[in-house]
Design a protein around this motif. Structure first.
Motif, PDB file in Angstrom:
ATOM      1  N   SER A  81       1.065  -1.790  -0.182  1.00 42.04           N
ATOM      2  CA  SER A  81      -0.084   0.072   0.282  1.00 42.04           C
ATOM      3  C   SER A  81       0.850   1.342   0.031  1.00 42.04           C
ATOM      4  O   SER A  81       0.601   2.318  -0.624  1.00 42.04           O
ATOM      5  N   VAL A  82       2.254   0.972   0.901  1.00 37.54           N
ATOM      6  CA  VAL A  82       2.785   2.680   0.637  1.00 37.54           C
ATOM      7  C   VAL A  82       3.758   2.433  -0.577  1.00 37.54           C
ATOM      8  O   VAL A  82       3.207   4.119  -0.701  1.00 37.54           O
ATOM      9  N   GLN A  83       4.056   1.975  -1.316  1.00 39.64           N
ATOM     10  CA  GLN A  83       4.361   2.285  -2.858  1.00 39.64           C
ATOM     11  C   GLN A  83       3.538   2.671  -3.510  1.00 39.64           C
ATOM     12  O   GLN A  83       3.696   3.530  -4.487  1.00 39.64           O
ATOM     13  N   VAL A  84       2.633   2.360  -3.646  1.00 40.23           N
ATOM     14  CA  VAL A  84       0.812   2.239  -4.618  1.00 40.23           C
ATOM     15  C   VAL A  84       0.665   3.562  -4.432  1.00 40.23           C
ATOM     16  O   VAL A  84       0.739   4.486  -5.232  1.00 40.23           O
ATOM     17  N   LEU A  85       0.578   4.144  -2.743  1.00 39.42           N
ATOM     18  CA  LEU A  85       0.156   5.091  -2.888  1.00 39.42           C
ATOM     19  C   LEU A  85       1.074   6.432  -3.254  1.00 39.42           C
ATOM     20  O   LEU A  85       1.061   7.485  -3.767  1.00 39.42           O
ATOM     21  N   ASP A  86       2.473   5.824  -2.296  1.00 36.34           N
ATOM     22  CA  ASP A  86       3.476   7.114  -3.535  1.00 36.34           C
ATOM     23  C   ASP A  86       3.738   6.960  -4.763  1.00 36.34           C
ATOM     24  O   ASP A  86       4.141   8.481  -4.954  1.00 36.34           O
ATOM     25  N   ASP A  87       3.167   6.397  -5.904  1.00 36.31           N
ATOM     26  CA  ASP A  87       3.289   6.364  -7.085  1.00 36.31           C
ATOM     27  C   ASP A  87       2.834   7.186  -7.232  1.00 36.31           C
ATOM     28  O   ASP A  87       2.349   8.105  -8.411  1.00 36.31           O
ATOM     29  N   GLN A  88       1.266   7.303  -7.148  1.00 36.84           N
ATOM     30  CA  GLN A  88      -0.462   7.630  -7.450  1.00 36.84           C
ATOM     31  C   GLN A  88      -0.294   8.929  -6.618  1.00 36.84           C
ATOM     32  O   GLN A  88      -0.697   9.891  -7.640  1.00 36.84           O
ATOM     33  N   MET A  89       0.616   9.243  -5.691  1.00 36.68           N
ATOM     34  CA  MET A  89       0.544  10.746  -5.655  1.00 36.68           C
ATOM     35  C   MET A  89       1.929  11.229  -6.436  1.00 36.68           C
ATOM     36  O   MET A  89       1.437  12.493  -6.257  1.00 36.68           O
ATOM     37  N   ALA A  90       2.957  10.806  -6.630  1.00 35.40           N
ATOM     38  CA  ALA A  90       3.588  11.226  -7.565  1.00 35.40           C
ATOM     39  C   ALA A  90       3.593  11.584  -9.002  1.00 35.40           C
ATOM     40  O   ALA A  90       3.622  12.701  -9.669  1.00 35.40           O
ATOM     41  N   GLU A  95       0.805  15.510 -12.575  1.00 36.95           N
ATOM     42  CA  GLU A  95      -0.218  16.138 -14.115  1.00 36.95           C
ATOM     43  C   GLU A  95      -0.762  17.455 -13.297  1.00 36.95           C
ATOM     44  O   GLU A  95      -0.911  18.044 -13.803  1.00 36.95           O
ATOM     45  N   MET A  96      -0.690  17.699 -12.453  1.00 38.29           N
ATOM     46  CA  MET A  96      -1.007  19.531 -11.213  1.00 38.29           C
ATOM     47  C   MET A  96      -0.039  20.317 -12.195  1.00 38.29           C
ATOM     48  O   MET A  96      -0.412  20.730 -12.337  1.00 38.29           O
ATOM     49  N   GLU A  97       1.379  19.572 -12.430  1.00 38.30           N
ATOM     50  CA  GLU A  97       2.450  20.908 -13.185  1.00 38.30           C
ATOM     51  C   GLU A  97       2.226  21.140 -13.953  1.00 38.30           C
ATOM     52  O   GLU A  97       1.925  22.027 -15.010  1.00 38.30           O
ATOM     53  N   GLU A  98       1.324  19.621 -14.666  1.00 38.12           N
ATOM     54  CA  GLU A  98       0.709  19.459 -16.700  1.00 38.12           C
ATOM     55  C   GLU A  98      -0.451  21.269 -16.194  1.00 38.12           C
ATOM     56  O   GLU A  98      -0.044  21.698 -17.414  1.00 38.12           O
ATOM     57  N   LEU A  99      -1.003  20.757 -16.175  1.00 38.83           N
ATOM     58  CA  LEU A  99      -1.954  21.832 -15.279  1.00 38.83           C
ATOM     59  C   LEU A  99      -1.840  23.164 -15.420  1.00 38.83           C
ATOM     60  O   LEU A  99      -2.273  24.430 -16.265  1.00 38.83           O
ATOM     61  N   ARG A 100      -1.027  23.339 -14.678  1.00 37.17           N
ATOM     62  CA  ARG A 100      -0.777  24.393 -14.395  1.00 37.17           C
ATOM     63  C   ARG A 100       0.713  25.090 -15.228  1.00 37.17           C
ATOM     64  O   ARG A 100      -0.172  26.468 -15.807  1.00 37.17           O
ATOM     65  N   ARG A 101       0.866  24.506 -16.206  1.00 42.79           N
ATOM     66  CA  ARG A 101       2.086  24.708 -17.390  1.00 42.79           C
ATOM     67  C   ARG A 101       0.808  25.425 -18.324  1.00 42.79           C
ATOM     68  O   ARG A 101       1.170  26.011 -19.102  1.00 42.79           O
TER      69      ARG A 101
END
Length: 114
Positions: A81-90, A95-101
């Protein structure tokens, strides 16, 4: 419990419950008449699935996390779970950085119109 009762308890439509079953997020047994019968704990599982979907996870990712989703809200910390959630947050951060751009690019284009 039958699918109608599960739907009433969770506020999730029978159609969506069948979809969760197709995605291997839920399981049911069949009565002799072919009706689905769910374990009483399934309502809690549906609530957990909805929480994870609302957090932006896909059904594929949720399927891998469900073994860590036992006994109350949220997830238990299991090796996966920790690895999956870390990957999803990354992934979400990217995606948020792309939207900001894209927003900055739109602001630049629109500034020439004013």
């Amino acid at each position: 419990m039958r699918i109608g009762e599960l739907s009433r308890r969770t506020g999730v439509s029978p159609r969506l419950l069948r979809y969760y079953e197709q995605q291997d997020l839920l399981s049911s047994e069949r009565d002799t008449n072919g009706y689905r019968r769910y374990h009483p704990d399934t309502a809690e599982r549906v609530t957990r699935i909805r929480e994870l979907l609302d957090a932006g996870l896909t059904t594929e990712v949720i399927r891998t996390l469900m073994p860590c989703a036992q006994g109350g809200p949220g997830l238990q910390s299991c090796s996966h779970s920790v690895q999956v959630l870390d990957d999803q947050m990354a992934r979400m951060e990217a995606e948020m950085e792309e939207l900001r751009r894209k927003k900055e690019a739109l602001l630049e284009v629109s500034s020439g119109l004013r």
